[in-house]
Design an enzyme around this catalytic site. Sequence first.
Site, PDB file in Angstrom:
ATOM      1  N   HIS A 127      72.961  47.748  20.749  1.00  8.79           N
ATOM      2  CA  HIS A 127      73.607  47.921  21.617  1.00  8.79           C
ATOM      3  C   HIS A 127      74.888  48.720  21.644  1.00  8.79           C
ATOM      4  O   HIS A 127      75.320  47.914  20.794  1.00  8.79           O
ATOM      5  CB  HIS A 127      73.787  46.611  21.231  1.00  8.79           C
ATOM      6  CG  HIS A 127      72.793  45.106  22.193  1.00  8.79           C
ATOM      7  ND1 HIS A 127      72.899  44.010  22.070  1.00  8.79           N
ATOM      8  CD2 HIS A 127      71.974  45.787  22.444  1.00  8.79           C
ATOM      9  CE1 HIS A 127      71.633  43.453  22.446  1.00  8.79           C
ATOM     10  NE2 HIS A 127      70.884  44.257  22.688  1.00  8.79           N
ATOM     11  N   GLN A 151      66.346  44.550  23.953  1.00 12.83           N
ATOM     12  CA  GLN A 151      65.477  44.999  24.648  1.00 12.83           C
ATOM     13  C   GLN A 151      65.127  44.255  26.123  1.00 12.83           C
ATOM     14  O   GLN A 151      66.552  43.958  26.634  1.00 12.83           O
ATOM     15  CB  GLN A 151      63.753  44.659  24.501  1.00 12.83           C
ATOM     16  CG  GLN A 151      63.190  45.393  23.237  1.00 12.83           C
ATOM     17  CD  GLN A 151      63.947  45.223  21.954  1.00 12.83           C
ATOM     18  OE1 GLN A 151      63.329  43.578  21.745  1.00 12.83           O
ATOM     19  NE2 GLN A 151      64.084  45.236  21.077  1.00 12.83           N
ATOM     20  N   ASP A 183      68.621  48.578  27.545  1.00 13.46           N
ATOM     21  CA  ASP A 183      69.194  50.161  28.210  1.00 13.46           C
ATOM     22  C   ASP A 183      70.001  49.250  29.085  1.00 13.46           C
ATOM     23  O   ASP A 183      70.445  50.306  29.949  1.00 13.46           O
ATOM     24  CB  ASP A 183      69.031  51.055  28.472  1.00 13.46           C
ATOM     25  CG  ASP A 183      67.580  51.423  27.272  1.00 13.46           C
ATOM     26  OD1 ASP A 183      68.291  51.026  26.018  1.00 13.46           O
ATOM     27  OD2 ASP A 183      66.809  51.985  27.189  1.00 13.46           O
TER      28      ASP A 183
END
Length: 447
Positions: free
Chosen positions: A49, A232, A21
């Site tokens: 995303h 990730q 994130d």
Amino acid sequence: MSASAVGQGRNVVVIGTQWGDEGKGKIVDWLTDHAKGVVRFQGGHNAGHTLIIGGKKTILRLIPSGIMRESTVCYIGNGVVLSPEALFREIEELESAGLQVQNRLRISEAATLILPYHVAIDKAREARRGAAKIGTTGRGIGPAYEDKVARRALRVQDLFDPKHFAERLRENVEFHNFMLTQYLGAEAVDYQQILDESLAFAPRLKPMVADVSAELYAVNAAGNNLMFEGAQGTLLDVDHGTYPFVTSSNCVAGAAAAGAGVGPGRLNYILGITKAYCTRVGAGPFPSELYDNDNPARQDAVGVRLANVGKEFGSVTGRPRRTGWLDAAALKRSVQINGVSGLCMTKLDVLDGLETIKLCVGYELDGKRVDILPRGSDAVAACVPVYEEFPGWNESTFGVKTWDALPEAARVYLKRIEEVVGIPIDMVSTGPDRDETILLRHPYQVA
């Protein structure tokens, strides 16, 4: 666009340096102007995303972010675990918005398939763990990787031999149904239903299936740039993250070579993405944590502010993210593991208006000072953060496009981060739109 230099194109790997994130999607989209192709090399549809283009929000879970650019070819490498159902759902969403997808998407024939029994096992395991759950997205990612390592996985190429696929599928369904019913206390999955649904995807997939490794080599050799888009973040890597509170794949830069089938010597620049603070979704140690929506003991006002101003909710799960100060000691670990060439700092504007900003530069662990994130979740959980404090700034950094236009206090904060981790900050993101970016060194132009 193609690389201007004669000979082999340049390749950039974009990876997250935290727990995911970090804002990779926007940066990948920004860099796509300089790349002929964008490659996903690990993970599945568990990572979202988020792109903001022209004020419109788009969330991509499986298809590379480069799909938003009409001249860009997108590749899904052999290291990805692929759910055909999720893939076509995402394709339909994009095509309904007017994008051409299928003629620009190339999928490795060696990519592992995620099938319904993977999802069933994922959800049943989390339910059985109860309070000790890891925080999986329940999309079958981990069980699919397990099958791959155990050499029983079905791959994309298997769909095109129906007899072979049916035989292998029957063995897998019997194996996984035993686990589901006898150990996890869940319902069995239906073999015939899975077979029929899977084979129905085959003719739709076939036009997009390719020898991705060979195509990437040819595209690169013709002088075109490529970008490798990680999902990730490093601290969720199955080997290098806070195990067992990790994802099921390698999300470090080195995985780009294995997960796409390219030589590591062809990876010219590693761009590490980091927020100006830290977030984490789900369980696991977090030394600089301030706020956790699910933990009454973690309700620090600054942490709550970071979550609200930063809109910290998972793009796939919708779960509130835990927030905390930037952990430069953890960032240093990520920089070393990935061989990061330069950093991109995102969401700097979220810190606007804070009176004081803290930076974790190390830890107290078992009575000793530690300057880099230790290995092992127990050790990380025992770390007491050591902070340096910096004066905040009242000026807005939102949308700032040059280094000199940043408040002096912001520049001091960023320079100290560079000193602690030992590499330069090459880009600063000051907003969600692609043009709200400060460029200090261009990843495709660094010697």
